[in-house]
Design a protein around this motif. Sequence first.
Motif, PDB file in Angstrom:
ATOM      1  N   ALA A 280      26.011 -14.334 -31.885  1.00  0.00           N
ATOM      2  CA  ALA A 280      27.057 -14.997 -31.303  1.00  0.00           C
ATOM      3  C   ALA A 280      26.250 -15.712 -30.033  1.00  0.00           C
ATOM      4  CB  ALA A 280      28.047 -14.128 -30.683  1.00  0.00           C
ATOM      5  N   VAL A 281      26.984 -16.880 -29.385  1.00  0.00           N
ATOM      6  CA  VAL A 281      26.490 -17.426 -28.181  1.00  0.00           C
ATOM      7  C   VAL A 281      27.281 -17.059 -27.266  1.00  0.00           C
ATOM      8  CG1 VAL A 281      26.001 -19.769 -27.059  1.00  0.00           C
ATOM      9  CG2 VAL A 281      25.627 -19.634 -29.572  1.00  0.00           C
ATOM     10  N   VAL A 282      27.113 -15.847 -26.463  1.00  0.00           N
ATOM     11  CA  VAL A 282      27.797 -15.267 -25.565  1.00  0.00           C
ATOM     12  C   VAL A 282      26.995 -14.539 -24.704  1.00  0.00           C
ATOM     13  CG1 VAL A 282      30.033 -14.777 -26.897  1.00  0.00           C
ATOM     14  CG2 VAL A 282      28.425 -13.012 -26.811  1.00  0.00           C
ATOM     15  N   ALA A 283      27.435 -14.486 -23.251  1.00  0.00           N
ATOM     16  CA  ALA A 283      26.448 -13.531 -22.344  1.00  0.00           C
ATOM     17  C   ALA A 283      26.192 -12.249 -22.950  1.00  0.00           C
ATOM     18  CB  ALA A 283      27.252 -13.655 -21.106  1.00  0.00           C
ATOM     19  N   GLY A 284      24.652 -12.166 -22.584  1.00  0.00           N
ATOM     20  CA  GLY A 284      24.376 -10.556 -22.912  1.00  0.00           C
ATOM     21  C   GLY A 284      23.715 -10.505 -24.235  1.00  0.00           C
ATOM     22  N   MET A 285      23.708 -11.536 -25.027  1.00  0.00           N
ATOM     23  CA  MET A 285      23.036 -11.705 -26.302  1.00  0.00           C
ATOM     24  C   MET A 285      21.718 -11.958 -26.270  1.00  0.00           C
ATOM     25  SD  MET A 285      25.412 -10.397 -28.495  1.00  0.00           S
ATOM     26  CE  MET A 285      25.618 -11.209 -29.958  1.00  0.00           C
ATOM     27  N   ASP A 286      20.863 -11.878 -27.247  1.00  0.00           N
ATOM     28  CA  ASP A 286      19.529 -12.461 -27.431  1.00  0.00           C
ATOM     29  C   ASP A 286      19.659 -14.075 -27.398  1.00  0.00           C
ATOM     30  OD1 ASP A 286      18.418  -9.870 -27.829  1.00  0.00           O
ATOM     31  OD2 ASP A 286      18.035 -10.052 -29.841  1.00  0.00           O
ATOM     32  N   ALA A 287      18.803 -14.533 -26.580  1.00  0.00           N
ATOM     33  CA  ALA A 287      18.575 -15.951 -26.464  1.00  0.00           C
ATOM     34  C   ALA A 287      17.775 -16.677 -27.596  1.00  0.00           C
ATOM     35  CB  ALA A 287      17.895 -16.304 -25.050  1.00  0.00           C
ATOM     36  N   ASP A 288      18.487 -16.334 -28.821  1.00  0.00           N
ATOM     37  CA  ASP A 288      18.353 -17.061 -29.929  1.00  0.00           C
ATOM     38  C   ASP A 288      19.131 -18.122 -30.193  1.00  0.00           C
ATOM     39  OD1 ASP A 288      16.077 -15.188 -29.828  1.00  0.00           O
ATOM     40  OD2 ASP A 288      16.758 -14.153 -31.775  1.00  0.00           O
ATOM     41  N   LEU A 289      18.804 -19.409 -30.044  1.00  0.00           N
ATOM     42  CA  LEU A 289      19.730 -20.398 -30.397  1.00  0.00           C
ATOM     43  C   LEU A 289      19.203 -21.678 -31.333  1.00  0.00           C
ATOM     44  CD1 LEU A 289      20.957 -20.834 -26.748  1.00  0.00           C
ATOM     45  CD2 LEU A 289      22.143 -19.659 -28.499  1.00  0.00           C
ATOM     46  N   ALA A 290      20.030 -22.379 -31.976  1.00  0.00           N
ATOM     47  CA  ALA A 290      19.477 -23.391 -32.836  1.00  0.00           C
ATOM     48  C   ALA A 290      20.410 -24.602 -32.313  1.00  0.00           C
ATOM     49  CB  ALA A 290      19.980 -23.102 -34.322  1.00  0.00           C
ATOM     50  N   ILE A 291      19.739 -25.885 -32.263  1.00  0.00           N
ATOM     51  CA  ILE A 291      20.458 -27.072 -31.841  1.00  0.00           C
ATOM     52  C   ILE A 291      20.165 -28.096 -32.860  1.00  0.00           C
ATOM     53  CG2 ILE A 291      20.679 -28.802 -29.983  1.00  0.00           C
ATOM     54  CD1 ILE A 291      18.772 -25.273 -29.066  1.00  0.00           C
TER      55      ILE A 291
ATOM     56  N   GLY B 158      24.465 -33.496 -39.656  1.00  0.00           N
ATOM     57  CA  GLY B 158      23.990 -33.276 -40.703  1.00  0.00           C
ATOM     58  C   GLY B 158      22.982 -31.918 -40.634  1.00  0.00           C
ATOM     59  N   PHE B 159      23.121 -30.860 -39.702  1.00  0.00           N
ATOM     60  CA  PHE B 159      22.330 -29.964 -39.347  1.00  0.00           C
ATOM     61  C   PHE B 159      20.795 -30.363 -39.482  1.00  0.00           C
ATOM     62  CE2 PHE B 159      26.337 -27.820 -40.212  1.00  0.00           C
ATOM     63  CZ  PHE B 159      26.352 -26.727 -39.324  1.00  0.00           C
ATOM     64  N   ARG B 160      20.486 -31.336 -38.983  1.00  0.00           N
ATOM     65  CA  ARG B 160      19.034 -31.620 -38.669  1.00  0.00           C
ATOM     66  C   ARG B 160      18.390 -31.013 -37.532  1.00  0.00           C
ATOM     67  NH1 ARG B 160      21.235 -36.579 -39.647  1.00  0.00           N
ATOM     68  NH2 ARG B 160      20.783 -37.224 -37.752  1.00  0.00           N
ATOM     69  N   PRO B 161      17.459 -30.127 -37.835  1.00  0.00           N
ATOM     70  CA  PRO B 161      16.907 -29.500 -36.680  1.00  0.00           C
ATOM     71  C   PRO B 161      16.341 -30.337 -35.387  1.00  0.00           C
ATOM     72  CG  PRO B 161      16.237 -28.402 -38.565  1.00  0.00           C
ATOM     73  CD  PRO B 161      16.851 -29.913 -38.891  1.00  0.00           C
ATOM     74  N   TRP B 162      17.075 -30.204 -34.230  1.00  0.00           N
ATOM     75  CA  TRP B 162      16.596 -30.754 -33.098  1.00  0.00           C
ATOM     76  C   TRP B 162      15.681 -29.931 -32.025  1.00  0.00           C
ATOM     77  CZ3 TRP B 162      18.260 -30.959 -27.429  1.00  0.00           C
ATOM     78  CH2 TRP B 162      17.615 -32.173 -27.183  1.00  0.00           C
TER      79      TRP B 162
ATOM     80  N   PRO C 237      11.047 -27.215 -29.089  1.00  0.00           N
ATOM     81  CA  PRO C 237      11.376 -28.721 -29.677  1.00  0.00           C
ATOM     82  C   PRO C 237      11.056 -28.718 -31.201  1.00  0.00           C
ATOM     83  CG  PRO C 237       9.571 -29.282 -28.177  1.00  0.00           C
ATOM     84  CD  PRO C 237       9.888 -27.399 -28.142  1.00  0.00           C
ATOM     85  N   ALA C 238      11.936 -29.401 -32.122  1.00  0.00           N
ATOM     86  CA  ALA C 238      11.560 -29.490 -33.309  1.00  0.00           C
ATOM     87  C   ALA C 238      10.272 -30.440 -33.478  1.00  0.00           C
ATOM     88  CB  ALA C 238      12.784 -29.926 -34.266  1.00  0.00           C
TER      89      ALA C 238
END
Length: 403
Positions: free
Chosen positions: A366-377, A381-385, A395-396
Amino acid sequence: MPTTRPERLALTHATVVSRGRVEPDRTVVIDDDRIAAVVPAASGDVVRGARIVDVGGRIVTPGLIDLHVHGAAGYGFDDADRATVTTVLRHLAAAGVTSVQLSLVSAPVDVLAARVAELSGLVDGPPADAARVLGVHLEGPFLAAAQCGAHDPAVLLPPSPRDVDVLLEHADTLRMITLAPELPGAVEATRRLAGAGVVVAAGHSDATAGQLAAAADAGLSHVTHLWSGQSTTRREGPWRIPGLLEGALAAADLTAEVIADGRHLPPELLEIARRCVGDRLVVVSDGTAGTGMPAGYRYRLATVECVVGDGVGMVAGADAFGGSTSTLPRMLAHLHDDLGWPLAEVVAAATSRPASVAGVSGRRGAVVAGMDADLAIFDPGFRPWATVLRGRWLPAPPSGGPL
């Protein structure tokens, strides 16, 4: 290049997709290796002192979590050395996959136990730019020969008490095991493994729905890749006997996987799984060493030779799939862009739901305060950025991702 250490980051103008919601124009603030805040993009005070990255409206999701992956980019987890496994984990991280279970195919129990021990040092211990390792998933060897798929039938066997003893010596690293519930000793093995905190899944099985239910009563909680290596309804005289598949679809509380690569399952079956399993449905890649490799590339799943075909792995010389050759983002694109599933739903199937199955929902998914800072942008088309992993900006590659 990734930053050398976590920093204070502010990802602005983000479309945050998390916990069933799509929230445009948000700022995600990262402090060290934790999410510090998720606020409207105009909130200026909270970003003071942060390096600001304008993501330009792109989708920001929790880092994707793959519970069932055997390898990628030419290498498999069954026999790769630590450096090579780390290379694969870097490839996956660049695609936005930030946590994985290392899946091993069937082999003799002692061989598997030794391999689990070799991989134990990677649990949450890879380099900063490599995906986190949740633990090891054993897909076998307690599987039905008639549903072996890409597993070598010569090494399949029922679980003995001694086999379970050997595996439980590595319970800290062994996080999931797939077995066939109908095998002699499987229910007792399930009870012992689940009691030690190992997620027990049903798969590669000729079980009836009743046999699945008996294993569920003993602690089985998950079902491996629906429709792949599973018994279905059969007739005994005039009577119809539901198989593992029907038992899984009818169950009220089992979680279940689908491989949504557009090859393993047609849209109609994916839709049946969606309607029956609902918010307990998880997308897995079942990715192999063939992931990211060209058509014709040959790879092995233990002793079984496979080849990259038209967007999928095939067992060489047989009419059977040999795992997939796709990463999770490609599967999410198939579900969302091709089949029209809602964005928040497909993201949940690769983030919050697998986090719950793996027992890490208090830290990831989940993207909420307190969670591990693991994110995908992602671009459309779900192409990794880009990826944020352990608070570090990754950066990709210029190609948009290696896989």
